[in-house]
Design a protein around this motif. Structure first.
Motif, short mmCIF file in Angstrom:
data_model
loop_
_atom_site.label_atom_id
_atom_site.label_comp_id
_atom_site.label_asym_id
_atom_site.label_seq_id
_atom_site.Cartn_x
_atom_site.Cartn_y
_atom_site.Cartn_z
N ILE A 16 0.81 -1.22 0.00
CA ILE A 16 0.00 0.00 0.00
C ILE A 16 0.84 1.27 0.00
N ASP A 17 2.04 1.21 0.60
CA ASP A 17 2.85 2.44 0.66
C ASP A 17 3.96 2.45 -0.40
N TYR A 18 3.89 1.57 -1.40
CA TYR A 18 4.94 1.54 -2.41
C TYR A 18 4.93 2.84 -3.23
N LYS A 19 6.07 3.54 -3.18
CA LYS A 19 6.26 4.80 -3.91
C LYS A 19 5.07 5.76 -3.68
N GLN A 20 4.62 5.78 -2.45
CA GLN A 20 3.46 6.60 -2.09
C GLN A 20 3.70 8.07 -2.42
N GLY A 21 2.76 8.67 -3.12
CA GLY A 21 2.89 10.06 -3.53
C GLY A 21 3.55 10.24 -4.88
N ASP A 24 0.13 6.37 -8.62
CA ASP A 24 -1.24 6.17 -8.14
C ASP A 24 -1.25 5.00 -7.16
N GLU A 25 -2.09 5.13 -6.13
CA GLU A 25 -2.19 4.06 -5.15
C GLU A 25 -2.68 2.79 -5.83
N SER A 60 7.98 -2.14 4.39
CA SER A 60 7.23 -0.88 4.36
C SER A 60 8.05 0.22 5.04
N LYS A 61 7.59 1.45 4.89
CA LYS A 61 8.29 2.57 5.53
C LYS A 61 8.27 2.43 7.05
N TYR A 300 9.37 0.03 0.23
CA TYR A 300 8.40 1.08 -0.11
C TYR A 300 9.00 2.11 -1.07
#
Length: 337
Positions: A16-21, A24-25, A60-61, A300
């Motif tokens: 879910i937090d992969y390359k967040q921002g 696209d989610e 994850s982060k 992430y």
């Protein structure tokens, strides 16, 4: 709820937090589009094994921050954490990518929040230095970075800590034997130490107990047959039914399934993406002529090119983990300035 939907939900929760921002989610349609590239009769099996493996190899982060928070109070650094970090130095010397710079910023923030201390970066007068990275694969990039530092700016005497979330055994061996020579030739007294959360076995000598994708045989597939026919020597196949030292695979059957299917997909990608560099093997980047590195380690921040092509290569293949390149990282560094 059908098993397929349950597994997709589990996979999305992992990544879910992969390359967040930056991208696209990921959603169900994203996973389904990736899965649709595999033969229909193996899609559920591929999904099942991918979820099982990534539950253990995706960081994850939050997990990475927890790991580096633990480093602050590592028992090897004594009882006075504040005193130790006030005199230590973080190295930001990586010549490609942003992983080290990002981790240096993260760790500096964690130390400041925990100890109200500022850790120096690239200082010339510390006694303990830290080279941080998310993973060591072949070790060649690490060796180039550290060699330049030792020859150019390292003090006459120092402790060097090489800290990574994941280490691969050959990379550790490769760096160790060559770094000893670099240090000896420099005339400096540099003592280095390894610290990692997990070490994956990937040496050919220990192929039967490897923790990376190493097929037992070549599948009956034309793309794979064609790829192997162009190699100058036959691949070295894994023997036995081991799940590896860390048992990241669900079973011997599950391991064989994902190795076979990712090899088939990787060989197809080599055919439909003819401009990929030769070292981008079906199971991941490797300077050695083989079927590929085969690492399943992902964070992430990014998916390494040492992972199977099926996970990250783009257009016309559709990636599960869209990957940033070193060229992208260089542009991002310029934009920060």
């Amino acid at each position: 709820m059908p098993e397929r939907q349950v597994l997709i939900a589990q996979l999305l929760a992992i990544m879910i937090d992969y390359k967040q921002g930056s991208i696209d989610e990921p959603d169900e349609a994203h996973v389904e589009r990736w899965l649709a590239q595999f033969d229909e009769d193996v899609q559920l099996d591929v999904l099942r094994e991918t979820v099982h493996v990534l539950e253990q190899t995706y960081f994850s982060k939050d997990k990475v921050e927890e790991i580096f928070s633990g480093l602050i109070y590592d028992e090897d650094f004594g009882d006075d954490a504040a005193g130790f970090w006030s005199e230590a130095c973080l190295l930001d010397i990586q010549q490609g990518g942003n992983s080290q710079s990002d981790l240096v910023r993260m760790f500096s923030r964690l130390v400041a929040e925990e100890l109200d201390e500022e850790v120096s970066v690239n200082s010339c007068n510390a006694t303990s230095y830290f080279y941080l990275d998310d993973a060591v694969f072949s070790g060649n990039r690490l060796l180039a970075d550290v060699t330049a530092w030792i020859n150019d700016s390292a003090p006459r005497s120092a402790e060097l800590y090489i800290v990574a979330i994941a280490m691969h055994s050959y990379g550790k061996f490769n760096v160790g034997r060559r770094l000893d020579q670099v240090i000896a030739e420099s005339g400096k007294n540099i003592r280095y130490h390894w610290k990692c959360v997990i070490e994956f076995e990937d040496r050919l000598r220990y192929n039967s107990d490897s923790d990376v994708l190493r097929p037992k045989s070549a599948p009956d597939n034309q793309d794979v047959t064609n790829y192997i026919s162009e190699m100058s020597r036959a691949p070295e196949y894994r023997v036995g039914n081991s799940r590896g030292g860390h048992a990241i695979f669900s079973s011997a059957v599950g391991r064989n399934l994902i190795e076979q299917q990712f090899l088939i997909a990787g060989a197809k990608i080599r055919r439909i993406c003819p401009n990929l560099p030769a070292r981008h093997r079906p199971l991941g980047y490797n300077s050695l002529e083989m079927l590929g590195f085969g690492s399943m380690f992902v964070t992430y921040r990014n998916c390494p090119n040492n992972a199977p092509l099926a996970l990250w290569v783009g257009d016309p293949w559709y990636p599960l983990f869209p990957r940033s390149t070193n060229a992208d990282a260089a542009v991002n560094r310029l934009l920060r300035w």
